[in-house]
Motif scaffolding. Structure first.
Motif, mmCIF file in Angstrom:
data_model
loop_
_atom_site.group_PDB
_atom_site.id
_atom_site.type_symbol
_atom_site.label_atom_id
_atom_site.label_comp_id
_atom_site.label_asym_id
_atom_site.label_seq_id
_atom_site.Cartn_x
_atom_site.Cartn_y
_atom_site.Cartn_z
ATOM 1 N N ASP A 6 0.852 -1.192 0.000
ATOM 2 C CA ASP A 6 0.000 0.000 0.000
ATOM 3 C C ASP A 6 0.887 1.241 0.000
ATOM 4 O OD1 ASP A 6 0.870 0.605 2.602
ATOM 5 O OD2 ASP A 6 -0.625 -0.717 3.479
ATOM 6 N N ASN A 7 0.258 2.396 -0.105
ATOM 7 C CA ASN A 7 1.049 3.622 -0.292
ATOM 8 C C ASN A 7 1.472 4.264 1.022
ATOM 9 O OD1 ASN A 7 0.958 3.474 -3.067
ATOM 10 N ND2 ASN A 7 -1.123 4.303 -3.101
ATOM 11 N N ASN A 8 1.197 3.591 2.137
ATOM 12 C CA ASN A 8 1.508 4.216 3.418
ATOM 13 C C ASN A 8 2.962 4.052 3.821
ATOM 14 O OD1 ASN A 8 -1.133 4.857 3.561
ATOM 15 N ND2 ASN A 8 -1.712 3.044 4.741
ATOM 16 N N HIS A 9 3.682 3.172 3.149
ATOM 17 C CA HIS A 9 5.078 3.012 3.530
ATOM 18 C C HIS A 9 5.931 2.722 2.310
ATOM 19 C CE1 HIS A 9 4.800 -1.325 3.039
ATOM 20 N NE2 HIS A 9 3.934 -1.465 4.022
ATOM 21 N N SER A 10 7.234 2.752 2.535
ATOM 22 C CA SER A 10 8.208 2.481 1.485
ATOM 23 C C SER A 10 8.052 1.051 0.975
ATOM 24 C CB SER A 10 9.603 2.678 2.100
ATOM 25 O OG SER A 10 10.588 2.087 1.304
ATOM 26 N N ASP A 11 8.729 0.739 -0.141
ATOM 27 C CA ASP A 11 8.760 -0.653 -0.599
ATOM 28 C C ASP A 11 9.875 -1.437 0.091
ATOM 29 O OD1 ASP A 11 10.782 0.774 -1.872
ATOM 30 O OD2 ASP A 11 10.536 -0.219 -3.813
ATOM 31 N N CYS A 12 10.696 -0.745 0.903
ATOM 32 C CA CYS A 12 11.882 -1.359 1.528
ATOM 33 C C CYS A 12 11.820 -1.283 3.044
ATOM 34 C CB CYS A 12 13.149 -0.608 1.099
ATOM 35 S SG CYS A 12 13.506 -0.722 -0.655
ATOM 36 N N ILE A 13 12.241 -2.354 3.694
ATOM 37 C CA ILE A 13 12.381 -2.337 5.151
ATOM 38 C C ILE A 13 13.725 -2.948 5.533
ATOM 39 C CG2 ILE A 13 11.153 -4.558 5.465
ATOM 40 C CD1 ILE A 13 10.311 -2.087 8.003
ATOM 41 N N VAL A 14 14.418 -2.298 6.445
ATOM 42 C CA VAL A 14 15.723 -2.774 6.911
ATOM 43 C C VAL A 14 15.552 -3.326 8.319
ATOM 44 C CG1 VAL A 14 18.129 -2.165 7.332
ATOM 45 C CG2 VAL A 14 16.838 -0.947 5.565
ATOM 46 N N ILE A 15 15.811 -4.625 8.475
ATOM 47 C CA ILE A 15 15.699 -5.248 9.799
ATOM 48 C C ILE A 15 17.055 -5.148 10.492
ATOM 49 C CG2 ILE A 15 15.178 -7.380 11.059
ATOM 50 C CD1 ILE A 15 13.613 -8.300 8.533
ATOM 51 N N ILE A 16 17.058 -4.544 11.684
ATOM 52 C CA ILE A 16 18.309 -4.368 12.432
ATOM 53 C C ILE A 16 18.129 -4.957 13.832
ATOM 54 C CG2 ILE A 16 20.077 -2.727 13.194
ATOM 55 C CD1 ILE A 16 19.007 -0.704 11.188
ATOM 56 N N PRO A 17 18.664 -6.173 14.059
ATOM 57 C CA PRO A 17 18.607 -6.716 15.421
ATOM 58 C C PRO A 17 19.539 -5.916 16.331
ATOM 59 C CG PRO A 17 19.117 -8.425 13.797
ATOM 60 C CD PRO A 17 19.317 -7.109 13.131
ATOM 61 N N MET A 18 19.090 -5.646 17.547
ATOM 62 C CA MET A 18 19.938 -4.892 18.482
ATOM 63 C C MET A 18 19.939 -5.555 19.845
ATOM 64 S SD MET A 18 19.297 -0.848 17.726
ATOM 65 C CE MET A 18 19.299 -0.193 16.053
ATOM 66 N N TYR A 19 21.130 -5.632 20.412
ATOM 67 C CA TYR A 19 21.267 -6.022 21.808
ATOM 68 C C TYR A 19 22.407 -5.176 22.383
ATOM 69 C CZ TYR A 19 21.790 -8.657 26.100
ATOM 70 O OH TYR A 19 21.860 -9.001 27.426
ATOM 71 N N ASN A 20 22.083 -4.327 23.343
ATOM 72 C CA ASN A 20 23.073 -3.403 23.923
ATOM 73 C C ASN A 20 23.803 -2.596 22.842
ATOM 74 O OD1 ASN A 20 22.363 -4.210 26.442
ATOM 75 N ND2 ASN A 20 24.226 -5.376 26.867
ATOM 76 N N GLU A 21 23.028 -1.846 22.071
ATOM 77 C CA GLU A 21 23.598 -1.030 20.992
ATOM 78 C C GLU A 21 23.321 0.460 21.216
ATOM 79 O OE1 GLU A 21 25.649 -1.831 18.761
ATOM 80 O OE2 GLU A 21 25.436 -3.981 18.385
ATOM 81 N N LYS A 22 23.345 0.905 22.494
ATOM 82 C CA LYS A 22 22.983 2.300 22.751
ATOM 83 C C LYS A 22 23.937 3.287 22.081
ATOM 84 C CE LYS A 22 25.297 3.392 27.116
ATOM 85 N NZ LYS A 22 25.791 2.271 27.926
ATOM 86 N N ILE A 83 14.024 -14.093 11.726
ATOM 87 C CA ILE A 83 12.792 -14.792 11.330
ATOM 88 C C ILE A 83 11.569 -13.972 11.778
ATOM 89 C CG2 ILE A 83 11.376 -16.862 11.665
ATOM 90 C CD1 ILE A 83 13.833 -17.446 9.936
ATOM 91 N N THR A 84 11.617 -13.465 13.008
ATOM 92 C CA THR A 84 10.543 -12.597 13.513
ATOM 93 C C THR A 84 10.369 -11.384 12.595
ATOM 94 O OG1 THR A 84 10.962 -13.257 15.803
ATOM 95 C CG2 THR A 84 9.817 -11.171 15.495
ATOM 96 N N GLY A 85 11.498 -10.781 12.241
ATOM 97 C CA GLY A 85 11.472 -9.601 11.364
ATOM 98 C C GLY A 85 10.963 -9.912 9.968
ATOM 99 N N PHE A 86 11.381 -11.067 9.428
ATOM 100 C CA PHE A 86 10.934 -11.462 8.081
ATOM 101 C C PHE A 86 9.414 -11.615 8.050
ATOM 102 C CE2 PHE A 86 15.173 -13.916 7.278
ATOM 103 C CZ PHE A 86 15.814 -12.727 6.960
ATOM 104 N N LYS A 87 8.888 -12.312 9.047
ATOM 105 C CA LYS A 87 7.439 -12.567 9.071
ATOM 106 C C LYS A 87 6.660 -11.244 9.170
ATOM 107 C CE LYS A 87 7.484 -17.222 11.009
ATOM 108 N NZ LYS A 87 7.225 -18.046 12.198
ATOM 109 N N TRP A 88 7.135 -10.354 10.026
ATOM 110 C CA TRP A 88 6.476 -9.050 10.187
ATOM 111 C C TRP A 88 6.525 -8.273 8.871
ATOM 112 C CZ3 TRP A 88 7.502 -3.911 9.640
ATOM 113 C CH2 TRP A 88 6.674 -3.004 10.308
ATOM 114 N N GLU A 91 4.154 -9.794 6.268
ATOM 115 C CA GLU A 91 2.765 -9.447 6.644
ATOM 116 C C GLU A 91 2.438 -8.005 6.285
ATOM 117 O OE1 GLU A 91 1.965 -10.210 10.841
ATOM 118 O OE2 GLU A 91 2.594 -12.290 10.492
ATOM 119 N N ASN A 92 3.432 -7.145 6.433
ATOM 120 C CA ASN A 92 3.222 -5.724 6.155
ATOM 121 C C ASN A 92 3.538 -5.350 4.709
ATOM 122 O OD1 ASN A 92 2.412 -4.118 8.748
ATOM 123 N ND2 ASN A 92 3.824 -5.724 9.414
ATOM 124 N N LYS A 93 3.686 -6.374 3.863
ATOM 125 C CA LYS A 93 3.744 -6.213 2.403
ATOM 126 C C LYS A 93 4.912 -5.361 1.892
ATOM 127 C CE LYS A 93 -0.227 -8.353 1.253
ATOM 128 N NZ LYS A 93 -0.248 -9.442 2.223
#
Length: 255
Positions: A6-22, A83-88, A91-93
């Protein structure tokens, strides 16, 4: 490839896992948002005790609709974060789904190269490769460079994949790849996760392209590499190859 989101978001999403990355969280988000093509961001935070999630939440307010956050109860591993990020993302196309480290070892500007390989040059999956034009790694101790380089050679030899950087964690997947792959069957957690994803996509007949990048060792924060992760990769690859002898893979090369 025509976009179906849909037109509400970009066609691209970058998944960035973080643990203690302040030290890196705000900077990496700003760098991705500043790119000339619009990339949305999905941070998977594994309950970082250092307050990483609060920094991401502040960025969500600054860039409404562009920065997303999934907080998990504990440290569940890199593979399961993706895997969590991929599924999300499916789902969000989103049409193009990227994996990237939080620590600037991957240059955010190289996202454009990975995008171009898939969006304009017909790849189903593009890999930011450290080894396609020699060894492009900055600030790593020589032992780690050799270990990583020969690990990739070893994986290539065992699996038969024509990929130089089999453990790369800087990747663009088209949505059709992630919709096709059996994500719930991906077993590995650490670096072997990266190998398993590439191997499975390769066995499915998807078109995989490598794009040369320069990898720079993290400057801020702590590395998450351990010998256990490396051991999983060495023995996991043999297991992966052997189990593939007993599986039938659909062929997406013609589709």
């Amino acid at each position: 490839m025509t976009s179906t989101h849909d037109n509400n978001h970009s066609d691209c999403i970058v998944i960035i896992p973080m643990y203690n990355e302040k030290e890196n969280a705000a900077g990496i988000i700003d760098a991705v948002i500043a790119l000339p093509h619009e990339f949305d961001i999905l941070v998977i935070d594994d309950n970082s005790p250092d307050g990483t999630a609060n920094i991401v939440k502040a960025k969500q307010k600054e860039f409404p609709g562009r920065v997303h956050l999934i907080q998990r109860e504990g440290k569940l591993g890199l593979g399961s974060a993706y895997i969590t990020g991929f599924k999300w993302s499916v789902e969000n196309k989103y049409d193009y789904i990227f994996e990237m480290d939080a620590d600037f070892s991957h240059d955010p500007k190289d996202l454009l190269k990975l995008y171009d390989a898939c969006a304009n040059n017909g790849a189903d999956m593009s890999i930011g490769s450290r080894y396609i034009t020699g060894v492009n790694v900055v600030n790593w101790p020589m032992g780690r460079v050799l270990m990583s380089y020969y690990a990739s050679k070893y994986v290539r030899f065992i699996t038969g994949m024509k990929i130089h950087d089999t453990t790369a964690g800087f990747v663009c997947y088209t949505r059709r790849v992630l919709e096709a792959l059996p994500l719930d069957n991906i077993r590995f957690k650490g670096y072997a996760f990266q190998i398993e994803m590439k191997f499975t996509a390769y066995k499915y007949g998807f078109k995989i392209t490598e794009v040369p990048i320069v990898f720079v060792n993290r400057v801020l924060g702590e590395s998450k590499m351990s010998s256990g992760i490396f051991g999983e990769a060495v023995f996991g690859v043999i297991k992966l190859k052997m189990s593939s002898w007993f599986k039938k893979y659909p062929d997406y090369s013609k589709k």
